[in-house]
Scaffold this motif. Structure first.
Motif, PDB file in Angstrom:
ATOM      1  N   LEU A 160      21.919  77.015   9.330  1.00  0.00           N
ATOM      2  CA  LEU A 160      23.307  76.975   9.318  1.00  0.00           C
ATOM      3  C   LEU A 160      23.887  78.094   8.781  1.00  0.00           C
ATOM      4  CD1 LEU A 160      25.291  74.680  10.538  1.00  0.00           C
ATOM      5  CD2 LEU A 160      25.631  74.145   8.351  1.00  0.00           C
ATOM      6  N   CYS A 161      23.557  78.484   7.650  1.00  0.00           N
ATOM      7  CA  CYS A 161      24.119  79.816   6.998  1.00  0.00           C
ATOM      8  C   CYS A 161      23.908  80.773   7.797  1.00  0.00           C
ATOM      9  CB  CYS A 161      23.370  79.703   5.529  1.00  0.00           C
ATOM     10  SG  CYS A 161      24.345  80.547   4.438  1.00  0.00           S
ATOM     11  N   GLU A 162      22.678  81.082   8.289  1.00  0.00           N
ATOM     12  CA  GLU A 162      22.213  82.281   9.301  1.00  0.00           C
ATOM     13  C   GLU A 162      23.340  82.143  10.480  1.00  0.00           C
ATOM     14  OE1 GLU A 162      20.353  84.782   9.115  1.00  0.00           O
ATOM     15  OE2 GLU A 162      19.285  84.045   7.263  1.00  0.00           O
ATOM     16  N   GLN A 163      23.432  81.058  10.972  1.00  0.00           N
ATOM     17  CA  GLN A 163      24.320  80.906  12.034  1.00  0.00           C
ATOM     18  C   GLN A 163      25.808  81.484  11.788  1.00  0.00           C
ATOM     19  OE1 GLN A 163      24.717  76.765  13.452  1.00  0.00           O
ATOM     20  NE2 GLN A 163      25.805  77.390  15.387  1.00  0.00           N
ATOM     21  N   LEU A 197      39.798  65.212  -0.554  1.00  0.00           N
ATOM     22  CA  LEU A 197      38.613  65.393  -1.071  1.00  0.00           C
ATOM     23  C   LEU A 197      37.659  64.270  -0.818  1.00  0.00           C
ATOM     24  CD1 LEU A 197      38.875  66.575  -4.820  1.00  0.00           C
ATOM     25  CD2 LEU A 197      38.444  67.828  -2.584  1.00  0.00           C
ATOM     26  N   GLY A 198      36.547  64.694  -0.239  1.00  0.00           N
ATOM     27  CA  GLY A 198      35.447  63.561   0.130  1.00  0.00           C
ATOM     28  C   GLY A 198      35.476  63.298   1.483  1.00  0.00           C
ATOM     29  N   GLN A 199      36.584  63.530   2.233  1.00  0.00           N
ATOM     30  CA  GLN A 199      36.500  63.221   3.685  1.00  0.00           C
ATOM     31  C   GLN A 199      35.819  64.206   4.492  1.00  0.00           C
ATOM     32  OE1 GLN A 199      40.734  63.290   4.893  1.00  0.00           O
ATOM     33  NE2 GLN A 199      41.202  61.639   3.309  1.00  0.00           N
ATOM     34  N   THR A 200      35.036  63.532   5.851  1.00  0.00           N
ATOM     35  CA  THR A 200      34.473  64.054   6.556  1.00  0.00           C
ATOM     36  C   THR A 200      35.444  64.583   7.573  1.00  0.00           C
ATOM     37  OG1 THR A 200      32.255  63.394   6.071  1.00  0.00           O
ATOM     38  CG2 THR A 200      32.404  64.242   8.256  1.00  0.00           C
ATOM     39  N   VAL A 201      35.634  65.796   7.961  1.00  0.00           N
ATOM     40  CA  VAL A 201      36.568  66.297   9.081  1.00  0.00           C
ATOM     41  C   VAL A 201      36.125  67.284   9.940  1.00  0.00           C
ATOM     42  CG1 VAL A 201      38.563  65.936   7.490  1.00  0.00           C
ATOM     43  CG2 VAL A 201      37.556  67.961   7.628  1.00  0.00           C
ATOM     44  N   THR A 202      36.685  67.411  10.962  1.00  0.00           N
ATOM     45  CA  THR A 202      36.277  68.479  12.197  1.00  0.00           C
ATOM     46  C   THR A 202      37.468  69.358  12.115  1.00  0.00           C
ATOM     47  OG1 THR A 202      34.710  66.800  12.938  1.00  0.00           O
ATOM     48  CG2 THR A 202      35.416  69.094  14.212  1.00  0.00           C
ATOM     49  N   LEU A 203      37.343  70.695  12.178  1.00  0.00           N
ATOM     50  CA  LEU A 203      38.186  71.638  12.438  1.00  0.00           C
ATOM     51  C   LEU A 203      37.830  72.552  13.383  1.00  0.00           C
ATOM     52  CD1 LEU A 203      39.135  72.965   8.805  1.00  0.00           C
ATOM     53  CD2 LEU A 203      40.194  71.219   9.957  1.00  0.00           C
ATOM     54  N   THR A 218      32.189  70.878  11.536  1.00  0.00           N
ATOM     55  CA  THR A 218      32.439  69.304  10.891  1.00  0.00           C
ATOM     56  C   THR A 218      31.709  69.507   9.224  1.00  0.00           C
ATOM     57  OG1 THR A 218      32.349  68.466  12.954  1.00  0.00           O
ATOM     58  CG2 THR A 218      31.712  66.818  11.158  1.00  0.00           C
ATOM     59  N   GLY A 219      32.368  68.813   8.428  1.00  0.00           N
ATOM     60  CA  GLY A 219      31.708  68.844   7.208  1.00  0.00           C
ATOM     61  C   GLY A 219      32.651  68.170   6.203  1.00  0.00           C
ATOM     62  N   LYS A 220      32.328  68.118   4.885  1.00  0.00           N
ATOM     63  CA  LYS A 220      32.952  67.447   3.962  1.00  0.00           C
ATOM     64  C   LYS A 220      34.125  68.363   3.133  1.00  0.00           C
ATOM     65  CE  LYS A 220      31.139  65.481   0.076  1.00  0.00           C
ATOM     66  NZ  LYS A 220      30.019  64.771  -0.312  1.00  0.00           N
ATOM     67  N   VAL A 221      35.267  67.863   2.658  1.00  0.00           N
ATOM     68  CA  VAL A 221      36.256  68.339   2.137  1.00  0.00           C
ATOM     69  C   VAL A 221      35.640  68.256   0.518  1.00  0.00           C
ATOM     70  CG1 VAL A 221      38.710  68.622   1.328  1.00  0.00           C
ATOM     71  CG2 VAL A 221      38.127  67.735   3.864  1.00  0.00           C
ATOM     72  N   ALA A 252      28.465  70.974   7.609  1.00  0.00           N
ATOM     73  CA  ALA A 252      27.380  70.354   7.941  1.00  0.00           C
ATOM     74  C   ALA A 252      26.985  70.694   9.472  1.00  0.00           C
ATOM     75  CB  ALA A 252      27.455  68.923   7.801  1.00  0.00           C
ATOM     76  N   GLU A 253      27.996  70.906  10.285  1.00  0.00           N
ATOM     77  CA  GLU A 253      27.483  71.303  11.694  1.00  0.00           C
ATOM     78  C   GLU A 253      28.557  72.266  12.362  1.00  0.00           C
ATOM     79  OE1 GLU A 253      27.654  67.384  13.527  1.00  0.00           O
ATOM     80  OE2 GLU A 253      27.959  68.279  15.468  1.00  0.00           O
ATOM     81  N   LEU A 254      28.054  73.091  13.059  1.00  0.00           N
ATOM     82  CA  LEU A 254      28.755  74.336  13.521  1.00  0.00           C
ATOM     83  C   LEU A 254      28.627  74.499  15.033  1.00  0.00           C
ATOM     84  CD1 LEU A 254      30.425  77.086  12.853  1.00  0.00           C
ATOM     85  CD2 LEU A 254      28.387  78.183  12.344  1.00  0.00           C
TER      86      LEU A 254
END
Ligand code: ASP
Length: 584
Positions: free
Chosen positions: A58-61, A15-21, A74-77, A97-99
């Motif tokens: 971003l949501c539209e995307q 929780l709280g980490q910023t990760v990229t999947l 990329t975003g926060k857990v 936060a980023e797609l």
């Protein structure tokens, strides 16, 4: 860096980490204010969350993402408000936060779900998509684990993994060879190996002592159900060993696999001679997950005026415990089953041991209560049991009863795929008579040694059918998963064997000369075996088909429908090979 984590990894601890999947879009759900996307890779699924209020663009995307798009997020857990206990990552989600769309995808021709809506053919044509599905991928994961366990087990015991050639000399014995034309030697052909048999024996002459190879083999056979023209063997050979050494070594291997992969413990494996296996189960690969052994009643059924039994070489049956209540319809279905051309019996006799002690049979006309009781006693049937009996020539009847035994076992749920019954079948006949060509063939292969006590029978053609071989099969749940033999290492005996198989000195020298020559330079006593690796994987999984354990299998006509092979080749290629195609 494309990703910091996989889609199967993140938990509440992150929780709280910023990760990229990164991965594939399994599905997306648009709930108005929120859009959720399930992101999948080999390791699992993680939910991505997009909030209309925090970032509408971003949501539209995210809403425009199609199934199987390849994306990076990329975003926060964060902790999920509604958790999913069905998946290991179900407590968390990624607040994106980023797609980035890494690649778009056409809509796949079938759903990439555990239960797909795609039929067999379609899934085979798009096998690379089928492989994205969990059950198929898990099969390959099992295959990998098993291969690693095998390699380590054998390597720990001084086996060397040695590769042998794929382009070899064609030999007529055994199945049909796949052949490969040699451009540099017009009119000449290589064969693809049916197995590395002769090479591994040569490696013993070379003093390698212990060899193994997880190796592709090729057999150009008419494809019966669940055969593949190319398949994989765990091929092994050892020097200075007797049969006991080989059986110990390789039942140790299977015990190790059962322990590591299934958590099961086994003591010494049961051993049964080929003759006993045929007599007791009508098969050289008996399924010992259940009993229902054959009961021979030939002597007690004769002399009651039932000519079918009176005129049969063998009358033999099985006892289906607790099945006396079978209805007419169920019994008719079993009769139909044995009469199917694949089984080929003329009919089936039943005797019910009713719970009240009375006996009822389909041959009441010929057998009174006392006679039926005698049969029941001989077969060991008790109140509540059902006896099913076939008759005819001995071997044929046994094979038919074997099919019935397996069918009844299946119906009664006795063939539990999670139960394992390994055994060795030993003392196979050395030679097998072929009616069509009117000659003997090696039942295993021509390098298999006869049992020393039977060797003298080679001098008497009338007794060839009685010679037993130092050959053994490993059987698991009714499947032959492996087989091998003690080899002939004596040149004189090998020559005698070739003559028995109808070779002249010249034809034997032409086919096997290099092996025979090698044997004149000090061949150690040696023995070995090979496991069918694809089959072993399928039996361990409790699956029926070996196809499911091969990444890119052929279909039942030997075709790869994905790549479209086999296929015609260009005229220039044919010319280069000096091959003319006959037009019919
Ligand atoms: N080469 C044999 C086979 O493929 C196995 C063996 O005898 O080792 O069946």
């Amino acid at each position: 860096m494309y990703r910091t984590n996989t889609c199967g990894e993140l938990r509440l601890a992150n929780l709280g980490q910023t990760v990229t999947l990164a991965g594939w879009v399994q599905r997306s759900r648009d709930l108005g204010g929120m859009t959720f996307v399930d992101l999948r890779d080999r390791y699992g699924i993680t939910q991505l969350a997009f909030n209309m209020e925090t970032d509408a663009a971003l949501c539209e995307q995210a809403r425009r993402l199609g199934r199987e798009y390849v994306i990076q997020a990329t975003g926060k857990v964060i902790e999920r408000s509604s958790k999913n206990s069905k998946i290991p990552t179900g407590d968390i989600e990624l607040e994106v936060a980023e797609l980035t769309v890494l690649n778009e995808a056409k809509t796949p021709p079938f759903t990439i779900e555990d239960q797909s809506d795609g039929g067999d053919d379609l899934r085979m044509r798009y096998r690379y998509l089928d492989l994205r599905r969990n059950p198929v991928r898990q099969n390959l994961e099992l295959r990998h684990r098993m291969a690693m366990l095998v390699r380590n087990y054998l390597s720990d015991r001084d086996f060397l993994e040695i590769e042998t050639p794929m382009l070899i000399k064609s030999t007529p014995e055994g199945a049909r060879d796949f052949v490969v034309p040699s451009r540099m030697n017009p009119g000449e052909f290589y064969a693809l190996p049916q197995s590395p048999q002769q090479y591994k024996q040569l490696l013993m002459v070379s003093g390698m002592d212990r060899y193994f190879q997880i190796v592709r083999c090729f057999r150009d056979e008419d494809l019966r159900a669940d055969r593949q023209p190319e398949f994989t063997q765990i091929d092994c050979e050892m020097s200075f060993v007797d049969q006991e050494d080989v059986l110990q070594m390789f039942e140790g291997l299977i015990r190790h696999l059962l322990h590591e992969l299934k958590g099961l413990e086994f003591g010494p494996f049961q051993r049964i001679t080929w003759h006993d296996a045929m007599r007791r189960f009508g098969s050289d690969k008996p399924d010992l997950r259940f009993g229902m052994e054959f009961q021979e009643v030939t002597d007690v059924v004769k002399g009651h005026g039932f000519s079918l039994f009176d005129n049969s070489e063998l009358v033999v049956g099985i006892v289906a415990e607790g099945c006396a209540e079978y209805t007419r319809k169920q019994l008719d279905a079993l009769t139909d089953f044995v009469k199917r051309p694949q089984v080929g019996a003329g009919g089936m006799v039943y005797i019910k041991c009713n719970a009240d002690g009375t006996l009822k049979s389909s041959v009441d006309k010929f057998y009174d209560a006392e006679a039926l009781k005698q049969i029941a006693d001989k077969m060991g049937a008790k109140a509540g049991d059902l006896m099913l009996i076939l008759c005819g020539p001995a071997m044929k009847t046994r094979t038919q009863l074997c099919a019935l035994r397996l069918e009844v076992g299946q119906q009664l749920g006795l063939r539990d795929p999670q139960k394992f019954a390994p055994l060795w079948v030993v003392d196979f006949p050395l030679l097998e008579w072929d009616e069509e060509t009117q000659r003997f063939y090696a039942m295993h292969h021509p390098f298999t040694a006869p049992k020393p006590e039977d060797e003298a029978l080679l001098a008497d053609p009338g007794r060839w059918g009685d010679i037993r071989a130092n050959a053994y099969d490993m059987v698991l749940n009714g499947n032959e998963v492996g087989g091998g033999s003690i080899r002939i290492h004596d040149r004189t005996l090998q020559n005698q064997m070739f003559h028995t198989l109808g070779f002249t000195d010249e034809s034997a020298a032409e086919q096997f000369g290099f092996l025979m020559d090698a044997f004149t330079y000090g061949a150690p006593p040696h023995a070995g075996l090979a496991f069918g690796f694809d089959r072993l994987c399928s039996v361990f999984s409790g699956a029926d088909s070996i196809r499911d354990f091969i990444a890119f299998p052929k279909n039942n006509s030997g075709r790869d429908v994905m790549s479209g092979s086999p296929s015609p080749i260009a005229q220039e290629q044919l010319d280069e090979l000096q091959i003319a195609i006959k037009k019919s």
